[in-house]
Design a protein around this motif. Sequence first.
Motif, PDB file in Angstrom:
ATOM      1  N   TYR A  26       0.832  -1.219   0.000  1.00 13.24           N
ATOM      2  CA  TYR A  26       0.000   0.000   0.000  1.00 13.24           C
ATOM      3  C   TYR A  26       0.866   1.268   0.000  1.00 13.24           C
ATOM      4  O   TYR A  26       0.871   2.026  -0.948  1.00 13.24           O
ATOM      5  CB  TYR A  26      -0.912  -0.051   1.222  1.00 13.24           C
ATOM      6  N   PRO A  28       0.553   4.304   1.667  1.00  9.06           N
ATOM      7  CA  PRO A  28      -0.383   5.344   1.235  1.00  9.06           C
ATOM      8  C   PRO A  28       0.043   6.769   1.589  1.00  9.06           C
ATOM      9  O   PRO A  28       0.703   7.014   2.592  1.00  9.06           O
ATOM     10  CB  PRO A  28      -1.651   4.985   2.014  1.00  9.06           C
ATOM     11  N   VAL A  30      -2.379   9.854   2.110  1.00  8.13           N
ATOM     12  CA  VAL A  30      -3.812  10.139   2.150  1.00  8.13           C
ATOM     13  C   VAL A  30      -4.063  11.633   2.314  1.00  8.13           C
ATOM     14  O   VAL A  30      -3.241  12.360   2.873  1.00  8.13           O
ATOM     15  CB  VAL A  30      -4.506   9.360   3.284  1.00  8.13           C
ATOM     16  N   ASN A  35     -11.662  11.894   1.000  1.00 11.99           N
ATOM     17  CA  ASN A  35     -11.324  10.474   0.978  1.00 11.99           C
ATOM     18  C   ASN A  35     -10.573  10.192  -0.326  1.00 11.99           C
ATOM     19  O   ASN A  35     -11.128   9.658  -1.297  1.00 11.99           O
ATOM     20  CB  ASN A  35     -12.601   9.634   1.071  1.00 11.99           C
ATOM     21  N   TYR A  39      -0.806   5.871  -3.788  1.00 12.29           N
ATOM     22  CA  TYR A  39       0.001   4.816  -3.197  1.00 12.29           C
ATOM     23  C   TYR A  39       1.399   4.833  -3.799  1.00 12.29           C
ATOM     24  O   TYR A  39       1.594   5.289  -4.930  1.00 12.29           O
ATOM     25  CB  TYR A  39      -0.650   3.445  -3.418  1.00 12.29           C
ATOM     26  N   PHE A  48      -5.879   3.014  -5.985  1.00 12.80           N
ATOM     27  CA  PHE A  48      -5.887   3.441  -4.587  1.00 12.80           C
ATOM     28  C   PHE A  48      -7.159   3.012  -3.870  1.00 12.80           C
ATOM     29  O   PHE A  48      -7.138   2.680  -2.684  1.00 12.80           O
ATOM     30  CB  PHE A  48      -5.742   4.967  -4.532  1.00 12.80           C
ATOM     31  N   SER A  49      -8.282   2.996  -4.587  1.00 12.76           N
ATOM     32  CA  SER A  49      -9.561   2.609  -3.982  1.00 12.76           C
ATOM     33  C   SER A  49      -9.532   1.155  -3.522  1.00 12.76           C
ATOM     34  O   SER A  49      -9.922   0.837  -2.392  1.00 12.76           O
ATOM     35  CB  SER A  49     -10.688   2.811  -5.003  1.00 12.76           C
ATOM     36  N   ARG A  51      -6.899  -0.757  -2.956  1.00 10.98           N
ATOM     37  CA  ARG A  51      -5.904  -0.921  -1.890  1.00 10.98           C
ATOM     38  C   ARG A  51      -6.443  -0.402  -0.552  1.00 10.98           C
ATOM     39  O   ARG A  51      -6.182  -0.989   0.498  1.00 10.98           O
ATOM     40  CB  ARG A  51      -4.618  -0.185  -2.259  1.00 10.98           C
ATOM     41  N   SER A  52      -7.177   0.723  -0.596  1.00  8.12           N
ATOM     42  CA  SER A  52      -7.739   1.290   0.627  1.00  8.12           C
ATOM     43  C   SER A  52      -8.767   0.346   1.232  1.00  8.12           C
ATOM     44  O   SER A  52      -8.834   0.184   2.459  1.00  8.12           O
ATOM     45  CB  SER A  52      -8.388   2.647   0.333  1.00  8.12           C
ATOM     46  N   TYR A  53      -9.575  -0.281   0.363  1.00  5.67           N
ATOM     47  CA  TYR A  53     -10.573  -1.227   0.857  1.00  5.67           C
ATOM     48  C   TYR A  53      -9.895  -2.388   1.585  1.00  5.67           C
ATOM     49  O   TYR A  53     -10.287  -2.761   2.694  1.00  5.67           O
ATOM     50  CB  TYR A  53     -11.423  -1.761  -0.305  1.00  5.67           C
TER      51      TYR A  53
END
Length: 522
Positions: A26, A28, A30, A35, A39, A48-49, A51-53
């Motif tokens: 990840y 990240p 941020v 939101n 990465y 990124f979505s 990976r964030s999940y």
Amino acid sequence: MKSVKLTMLNLSFWNALLEIYLSIIYIPIVIFPINAGLYLGPDIFGNFSIRSYFAVVILGFVTSSIVTFLENRYDVLVRINRLKMSRRILHLGLNYLMSIIIYIPPFLNIPDQKEMREYLEKFERGISINILNHPNFFIIALDFKNLAMFVAIFALFLTCQVSFMLKYIISTLYSQKSQSIKTLKMQRKFFVLICIHTILPPMILILPVSYSVFSSVMNYYNQVHLFGAYCILFNTPIQMKSVKWAMLNMHFWSAIFDIFMGFIYIPITSFPATAGYSLGFSPFKNFAEETYIGVSALGILGASILAFFENRYDRLVRSKPLENWKRYTYLIFNHLMALTFYIPPLLEIPNQVEAKFRVLEIIPNISRDIFENERYFVVCVSRTTLAFCIGIDLLWFLTQTFYMFIYISWTLYRQKVSSSKTLIIQKKFFLAICIQTIVPFMAIVIPVVYIIFSYLTDYYNQAMNNLVMFTLMCYGQLSTIIMIIIHKPYRQVLPNILKSICAKRHKNLKIVASHQRSASLF
């Protein structure tokens, strides 16, 4: 410990997986309160979505494994007839299933990236252009509140279970008389160790989560520091008049440090090597100059905290207040000293090719995305000089601060001259000042301790490097928030200001929604 062996292994597994995922896959960057982010990990794991999940799901698994750990103790100690394994697995499996399902809704309504970027360029001018134009930059949602709501629901779901189990386990251990005293003592001792093992490490998540939730309600980029300055300038009562300008000075340097770290610098570091690069609006030539400004700003922040205590020392301890020109000379000298401590490392900039080879020797497993970045810069190869400068800086300011703190405390708690009412007010105010300065100061102490530990042991963990930088960035807003909460005159102003901020935010979201509906018609 055989009964807890598998649950302990389960917790260790998910902790290790979270660390590997955050620091390798990840990595990240941020952007709260939006939101969104980017990465720095390998490009083979989706945007990124996605990976964030997976990050929030794995984090959910870590917290669920803590519940599993405590449920094991609850089943052994509290239940008279131990529950069937199938029922226990059903209960615990539900927690893990909830970790997967509950975070799906916020990731289903991904907005049009082009429209969102245009909106951010127009309205959110505080975001670094280097981040906004990064190819991996992705906007999950313009508002963090949806994700924050699901995080809060899941946290409440697990907290209720943990509280219930803790209550009954503690009640059983400290009221049970059927077992021998020796057995009970062993069980109590083991339970305390389990609590330390499971509860203390997640405490490191409180600051980042609290900040992200707060920033979703109150737009940090524009409001927090201005509101703090407004409170000090226009809502400081007569009783606090003597400390008003010292408080404003400390708040000013907190804001400068915050703005520099969060907008101009935004460092990606690779401790134990003194190297990295920035993602901010930096007008400086290289990472070394940015680092010098950053640590100098931190030093000046320390000088402003010292000035805060000196104000109280002058009022309470000295029998005759010192002449202003002498006090100002002393305080200006401390502020200037903060600018000189970190000059030596700046004079020892190494040859970058040789220095990078040295970095590879120290950190053979360094993230290639970071090391091969064209802006990656090695500030200094020798850590002795930097460690010496940090040590002298800390010794200089902490010695003076502790000296004043001890004498002020001694005076307040030994003084017999003032009336009891005056003494109570002075003690309360001094306690509030200590909380205002010391609690946020932990956001500096913890990163410094980790950096020293990393230097001494050559320990490299990119996730921890990112986390300590994030914690440093939290100092300014944390200091302001505590100042507002701890002082009643400032606290009373907050509700009205919050209403106006939320109304403004809601208006902006309506504009975006209207723009999206208009675009969909064509």
